[in-house]
Design a protein around this motif. Structure first.
Motif, PDB file in Angstrom:
ATOM      1  N   LEU A 154     -39.970 -66.898  16.047  1.00 50.49           N
ATOM      2  CA  LEU A 154     -39.743 -66.175  14.798  1.00 50.49           C
ATOM      3  C   LEU A 154     -40.958 -66.207  13.879  1.00 50.49           C
ATOM      4  O   LEU A 154     -41.009 -65.490  12.888  1.00 50.49           O
ATOM      5  CB  LEU A 154     -38.516 -66.752  14.076  1.00 50.49           C
ATOM      6  CG  LEU A 154     -37.187 -66.332  14.716  1.00 50.49           C
ATOM      7  CD1 LEU A 154     -36.053 -67.202  14.255  1.00 50.49           C
ATOM      8  CD2 LEU A 154     -36.894 -64.869  14.420  1.00 50.49           C
TER       9      LEU A 154
ATOM     10  N   ASN B  34     -30.027 -63.281  11.125  1.00 55.71           N
ATOM     11  CA  ASN B  34     -30.299 -63.385  12.557  1.00 55.71           C
ATOM     12  C   ASN B  34     -30.331 -62.011  13.219  1.00 55.71           C
ATOM     13  O   ASN B  34     -31.102 -61.784  14.152  1.00 55.71           O
ATOM     14  CB  ASN B  34     -29.261 -64.280  13.234  1.00 55.71           C
ATOM     15  CG  ASN B  34     -29.530 -65.752  12.974  1.00 55.71           C
ATOM     16  OD1 ASN B  34     -30.672 -66.134  12.705  1.00 55.71           O
ATOM     17  ND2 ASN B  34     -28.505 -66.576  13.043  1.00 55.71           N
TER      18      ASN B  34
ATOM     19  N   THR C 284     -33.695 -60.325  12.092  1.00 58.55           N
ATOM     20  CA  THR C 284     -34.911 -60.864  12.706  1.00 58.55           C
ATOM     21  C   THR C 284     -34.854 -60.881  14.229  1.00 58.55           C
ATOM     22  O   THR C 284     -35.731 -61.444  14.878  1.00 58.55           O
ATOM     23  CB  THR C 284     -35.187 -62.296  12.206  1.00 58.55           C
ATOM     24  OG1 THR C 284     -34.015 -63.089  12.406  1.00 58.55           O
ATOM     25  CG2 THR C 284     -35.540 -62.299  10.743  1.00 58.55           C
TER      26      THR C 284
ATOM     27  N   LYS D  24     -38.286 -61.106  19.283  1.00 60.07           N
ATOM     28  CA  LYS D  24     -38.354 -61.717  17.954  1.00 60.07           C
ATOM     29  C   LYS D  24     -39.783 -61.735  17.408  1.00 60.07           C
ATOM     30  O   LYS D  24     -40.024 -61.411  16.255  1.00 60.07           O
ATOM     31  CB  LYS D  24     -37.800 -63.148  18.020  1.00 60.07           C
ATOM     32  CG  LYS D  24     -36.290 -63.193  18.133  1.00 60.07           C
ATOM     33  CD  LYS D  24     -35.795 -64.605  18.384  1.00 60.07           C
ATOM     34  CE  LYS D  24     -35.824 -64.923  19.867  1.00 60.07           C
ATOM     35  NZ  LYS D  24     -35.198 -66.204  20.213  1.00 60.07           N
TER      36      LYS D  24
ATOM     37  N   THR E 139     -41.444 -60.015  14.019  1.00 61.90           N
ATOM     38  CA  THR E 139     -42.243 -60.727  13.027  1.00 61.90           C
ATOM     39  C   THR E 139     -43.571 -60.013  12.792  1.00 61.90           C
ATOM     40  O   THR E 139     -44.012 -59.844  11.667  1.00 61.90           O
ATOM     41  CB  THR E 139     -42.508 -62.169  13.497  1.00 61.90           C
ATOM     42  OG1 THR E 139     -41.264 -62.775  13.805  1.00 61.90           O
ATOM     43  CG2 THR E 139     -43.217 -62.971  12.412  1.00 61.90           C
TER      44      THR E 139
ATOM     45  N   ILE F  58     -41.479 -58.672   9.315  1.00 64.65           N
ATOM     46  CA  ILE F  58     -40.328 -59.370   8.741  1.00 64.65           C
ATOM     47  C   ILE F  58     -40.512 -60.860   9.005  1.00 64.65           C
ATOM     48  O   ILE F  58     -40.703 -61.265  10.154  1.00 64.65           O
ATOM     49  CB  ILE F  58     -38.998 -58.910   9.381  1.00 64.65           C
ATOM     50  CG1 ILE F  58     -38.838 -57.401   9.244  1.00 64.65           C
ATOM     51  CG2 ILE F  58     -37.817 -59.629   8.723  1.00 64.65           C
ATOM     52  CD1 ILE F  58     -37.552 -56.867   9.822  1.00 64.65           C
TER      53      ILE F  58
ATOM     54  N   ARG G 151     -39.155 -65.013   7.961  1.00 69.93           N
ATOM     55  CA  ARG G 151     -37.973 -65.677   7.423  1.00 69.93           C
ATOM     56  C   ARG G 151     -38.173 -67.170   7.301  1.00 69.93           C
ATOM     57  O   ARG G 151     -39.074 -67.753   7.899  1.00 69.93           O
ATOM     58  CB  ARG G 151     -36.776 -65.418   8.319  1.00 69.93           C
ATOM     59  CG  ARG G 151     -36.883 -66.151   9.636  1.00 69.93           C
ATOM     60  CD  ARG G 151     -35.656 -65.969  10.468  1.00 69.93           C
ATOM     61  NE  ARG G 151     -34.549 -66.769   9.974  1.00 69.93           N
ATOM     62  CZ  ARG G 151     -33.332 -66.759  10.535  1.00 69.93           C
ATOM     63  NH1 ARG G 151     -33.105 -65.996  11.574  1.00 69.93           N
ATOM     64  NH2 ARG G 151     -32.389 -67.514  10.063  1.00 69.93           N
TER      65      ARG G 151
ATOM     66  N   CYS H 150     -37.539 -62.966   4.179  1.00 76.05           N
ATOM     67  CA  CYS H 150     -36.124 -63.312   4.109  1.00 76.05           C
ATOM     68  C   CYS H 150     -35.999 -64.821   3.892  1.00 76.05           C
ATOM     69  O   CYS H 150     -36.430 -65.611   4.727  1.00 76.05           O
ATOM     70  CB  CYS H 150     -35.416 -62.922   5.404  1.00 76.05           C
ATOM     71  SG  CYS H 150     -35.573 -61.193   5.829  1.00 76.05           S
TER      72      CYS H 150
END
Ligand code: ATP
Ligand code: MG
Lengths: 333, 391, 260
Positions: free
Chosen positions: B258, C51, C54, C76, C80, C84, C86, C178
């Motif tokens: 992420l 969730n 993202t 994912k 990013t 985006i 988080r 986020c």
């Protein structure tokens, strides 16, 4: 590749495959139960099985002497029962030791999973080597001569002095089904039914399922999680001891490293059926036993182990949750 | 144990505090020392019953393997139990290309063996690196065994008999003309020791540079050179975006993903680089003094010993890997009585270490700092026996 | 408010976990440069919405569009890199790495030097390292963490860890940031400070999606608020509108105490 060999021998390959598969299933139970409650692979479970095989052989040497004989299954049954109890006891004890030494200290510290796995790998090697060095070890305590029958040629194949003569009980097509195979399959099934009922009906079994589902809330409900974990190792050990007895009936000899390949196969069986799932272990073991026999029939016996490893890799890639799905808690048994 | 641990920690910290030129000088001295070690033959550490040069070759080869495996286990956090498979692929590629089916020159085959092994790593990693961490261990174990079974059963690869007469690396200087002319450019003598008094050993010369049956030292030099090169490369890569991505992935794969780290690609990269180094070591092993390989040279047990080397040394630390590799390869040769107990002892070490010293003997420097800091915090908070766990 | 470009559109998204419908036909959008608050009782589906946005979960039905482009099927890390970023409700820093290194991992999202660049220390490698360090130190300074740059993340104080997570997310150079309960575990004073910080983050040009339980705080910093309950969006509007919305009051009755 030789498909005609497979087809002409399909009955034999199936039945002997089911018999060895039943052994895989019993060992797989140990992997699956520990995974169910701890989400950890007990890598050392293979040695739990291996110690069981030695317990069986030692019982035969003790009660029968070292002179090799061949006799029928019927006249061996009494000895087998004693061997079974001894194997279950020794395997359960080894499982407890593993829990005590390789898992509990790590779990208490909340160490990473990989560390627990490494510790179990270490335990596995230490145990296997200990068996391979048993002549030295008893030498240190001065018992080398007294125990010679049990420890000599520690790194070689150690055989059960009593070879069980398989007798044909009935025919399927031209193949005579052997009593030994029937006995192994039936005994394994009985053990598994007993375990299944135990986990479903007893207080301990309920506790086990509760811990498997959610250790925290199980603790809140008054389940003593560490007692459950210990009990789970013991149960898995007993099943491995039973597997060891049946293995010795079928194979007749063992080695200090005989746990290794069998362990990987039993683990494959557990994953195949869905790790954490008791019935999955049964299904996975039987399928694996038959599949590798068929594979050996097609490609030749030297590729037998490759067949199981490939199956393991395929199942992990295609359906990592196994055939029956994961989880001791959710599968209700 | 406690004493060793504080001592090692203190040494590592003191080294880290030195100015850069001093560190460099220290390293150069150390390197020279290791090149001449098998000629110095210092008392106590020299193995008397077995050829010391040969032992040092084994030590360096194992250290090289451990450095490679450390990338996979220590940096990327992937427990690979089938690493021996890559060692095997490197060795067999060399055997097949220089001796069994072809007769290609060694220094052409060496990079080829590395490439082939790397490709094998990618091929095996592609499907398996998607499975969960603890499953990966078992799957790699399976692959290691499959590779061994393949070479045992495929006639084209020599089957159970293996491959013999693998040529040595090319010599420098005139070739030896037995029985009297040993070839090479010049001789380098060895020392012998009478207590603490050294003298020149007349009967133990190393010809520069003849790879032959007479002295194992040239093989040792060759592999040591590769080890040093790999260590440099390892350092450059670790200290870059790649190294950070590995560490982030190891610490928390989802969070890394992420934060924009393509974790799968980096895991595959670690696997491939680790494999390449394993292949390099295997290739050098195949062309070493014996020139003979067979499937029994690559038992799966060796894989576990390699893992033990990395963990005992300190996962994530290249010096730890070297120390671990050295222990695994050297102790059984030095203490022959110990050889039989080698697996038992390292098995026990693997079992005990995660509990008492999960960071290994020579943990990565940052781990040392982390523990010192954690201890300080614990003292501030009035606790005394807490430990940080790092893998 | 003037018409602004839509950064993110969540279009009729439903997500089921087995029998549980965690998100039920949720639609919302975020305009460029605003702070959108997302509130709702425990288990309302706020984190789940993050969730989905993202890419951690694929929605059972519906679509998420970022700057007009659908995100479906993107990995994912690719999401990013699109912009985006988080933080996590439970802090998830890379504990064995220093504060600066944590931020560098974020900054690396837009770097591309690999093994060969690192081995030969190419100009690209050096440029990216310099760029990352510069940006990282700047962000640490912005978060008040300069003096902690070489400290291991694990050894930072709780509040510093929370701030480091924000810095790490900002380092990926996102358009939309986020934040999942960034003030959880803070005392009232710290919370107010953090909200000020978030306003400054917005002023630097980031668009912010903020989950926060504390109604009063949320009212103070956000431009608009979306309210979730049992996976459904039950209200949307300016803080003033939300305050008076009967459905919101009903949802929060009796929940407010333990949540704030
Ligand atoms: N991976 C999952 N599997 C099954 N159920 C899930 C999963 N993730 C979330 N849920 C469920 O979805 C619902 C919404 O959870 P979510 O974490 O989004 O709530 P939340 O609004 O963030 O709550 P909180 O304020 O407590 O953080 C909960 O009932 C939760 O149990
Ligand atoms: Mg949440």
């Amino acid at each position: 590749m030789d498909f005609s060999f497979l087809f002409t021998n399909i009955v034999e390959l199936t039945i002997t495959g089911l018999a060895i598969g039943a052994v895989y299933s019993l060992v797989a139970l140990g992997y699956t139960m520990v995974y169910g409650v701890l989400q950890l692979i007990n890598f050392a479970h293979s040695e739990v099985f291996m110690y069981g095989t030695f317990a069986v052989a030692w019982v035969f040497v003790f009660l029968h002497g070292t002179v090799p004989v061949t006799q029928s299954l019927g006249s061996t049954i009494g000895l087998l029962v004693v061997a079974l109890l001894a194997a279950m006891a020794l395997s359960a004890a080894i499982a407890l030791v593993i829990e005590r030494v390789a898992y509990r200290p790590l779990l208490k510290r909340g160490a990473p999973r990989l560390m627990a796995l490494i510790s179990a790998i270490g335990a596995s090697f230490a145990l296997s080597e200990l068996m391979g060095l048993r002549d030295r070890v008893v030498g240190w305590v001065g018992l080398r001569d007294n125990l010679d029958n049990y420890v000599s040629k520690a790194r070689d194949t150690y055989s059960n002095p009593v070879t069980i003569q398989p007798d044909t009980v009935f025919h399927v097509g031209s193949y005579g089904v052997k009593n030994v195979d029937i006995m192994v399959i039936v005994a394994a099934l009985l053990m598994m039914i007993a375990l299944d009922q135990f986990v479903r009906r007893t207080r301990f079994g309920r506790g086990m399922r509760a811990v498997a589902q959610d250790p925290d809330s199980a603790a809140l409900m008054g389940v003593n999680a560490s007692r459950i974990v210990r009990g789970t190792f013991v149960l898995g050990g007993m099943m491995a001891g039973a597997a060891a007895t049946l293995y010795m009936v079928k194979i007749g000899s063992t080695r200090q490293d005989s746990g290794f390949i069998l362990g990987v196969k039993a683990f494959t069986a557990a994953v195949l059926g869905g790790i954490g799932n008791l019935r999955g272990a049964l299904v996975g073991g039987l399928i694996l036993g038959v599949a590798e026999n068929y594979g050996a029939g097609i490609f030749g016996t030297q590729w037998k182990d490759v067949v199981s490893f490939v199956l393991l890799i395929l199942i992990l890639l295609v359906r990592p949750s196994g055939l029956l799905g994961e989880s001791l808690g959710k599968a209700r048994a | 144990m406690g004493v060793v641990r504080t001592y090692l920690d203190r040494m590592a910290r003191r080294y880290a505090a030195l100015p850069r030129p001093a560190r460099l000088a220290l390293i150069v001295l150390l390197v020279i020392f290791f090149y001449v070690l098998p000629l110095l033959r210092p008392p106590i550490i020299t193995t008397e019953q077995i050829d010391f040069g040969g032992v040092m070759f084994g030590v360096a080869a194992t250290a090289l393997v451990a450095v490679g495996l450390n990338i996979v286990i220590g940096y990327a956090g992937l427990l690979d139990l089938g690493y021996i498979g890559f060692y095997l692929v490197g060795a067999y590629t060399t055997g097949v290309l220089t001796a069994y089916h072809f007769a290609w020159p060694f220094f052409l085959v060496l990079p080829l063996a590395v490439v082939v092994t790397m490709a094998t790593g990618v091929l095996l990693g592609w499907p398996t690196l998607r499975v969960r961490g603890d499953y990966l261990a078992i799957v790699t174990l399976g692959f290691g065994e499959i590779i061994r079974l393949i070479v045992t059963n495929v006639g084209w690869l020599g089957a159970a008999a293996g491959i013999k007469d693998i040529p040595h690396p090319p010599n420098i200087g005139p070739a030896p003309k037995p029985p009297f002319d040993q070839g090479g450019l010049f001789s380098i003598p060895s020392l012998q020791w009478d207590g603490i008094i050294p003298s020149i050993d007349q009967g133990r010369d190393t010809r520069f540079l003849i790879f032959g049956a007479l002295s194992a030292v040239p093989y040792y030099w060759l592999i040591l050179t590769f080890l040093i090169l790999i260590l440099f490369a390892d350092r450059l890569v670790k200290d870059s975006r790649v190294g950070r991505a590995w560490e982030a992935t190891r610490e928390d794969e989802d969070a890394a993903e992420l934060m924009g780290v393509p974790t799968f690609r980096f895991k595959l990269l670690a696997f491939a680089l680790g494999a390449a180094i394993g292949g390099l070591s295997g290739s050098l092993y195949a062309s070493s003094q014996g020139g003979y390989i067979n499937p029994q040279s690559f038992p799966l047990l060796l894989s576990i010993l390699f893992v033990a080397a990395v963990i005992v040394g300190g996962a994530g630390s290249r010096w730890g890997a070297i120390v671990g590799g050295t222990l695994v390869a050297y102790l059984p040769e030095r203490f022959r009585e110990f050889a039989d107990f080698r697996l038992l002892v390292f098995g026990l070490a693997l079992m005990i270490l995660p509990v008492y010293r999960p960071q290994g003997l020579l943990p990565p420097r940052r781990t040392i700092r982390a523990r010192v800091a954690a201890k300080e915090i614990d003292q501030l908070e009035g606790r005394d026996d807490a430990q940080t766990e790092v893998l | 408010m003037a018409e602004r470009a839509r950064v993110l559109e969540v279009d009729d998204v439903t997500l089921r976990f087995g029998g549980l419908t965690a998100l039920d036909s949720v639609s919302l959008h975020i305009d460029e440069g605003e702070i959108l608050g997302m509130i709702g009782p425990n288990g309302a589906g706020k984190t789940t919405a993050f969730n989905v946005i993202t890419g951690v979960y694929q929605p059972t039905s519906g679509a998420v569009r970022f700057e007009g482009q659908p995100l479906a099927g993107l990995k994912k890390h690719a999401i990013t890199r699109r912009g985006i970023a988080r933080t996590f409700q439970n802090i998830r820093l890379f504990n064995s790495m220093t504060a600066l290194e944590n931020v560098l991992v974020g900054a690396d999202a837009h770097h591309s030097s690999g093994v060969l660049s690192a081995l030969f220390r190419t100009s690209k490698h050096r440029r990216e390292e310099d760029d990352g360090h510069e940006r990282g130190m700047e962000l640490l300074e912005f978060m008040g963490l300069t003096s902690r740059a070489d400290e291991l993340a694990a050894n930072l104080s709780y509040g510093d860890q929370r701030r480091l997570e924000i810095a790490r997310a900002m380092a990926t150079g996102p358009k939309l940031l986020c934040l999942d309960e960034p003030a959880a575990g803070f005392n009232p004073q710290e919370k107010v400070q953090l909200m000020e910080l978030i306003k400054r983050v917005r002023d630097r040009g980031y668009t912010v999606l903020l989950i926060e339980h504390d109604m009063r705080l949320v009212m103070g910093v956000t431009d608009r608020i979306v309210v979730l309950e049992f996976g459904k969006k039950i209200a949307e509007g300016t803080p003033a509108e939300i305050r008076d919305d009967p459905a919101v009051i009903a949802a929060y009755l009796g929940v407010d105490e333990d949540a704030s």
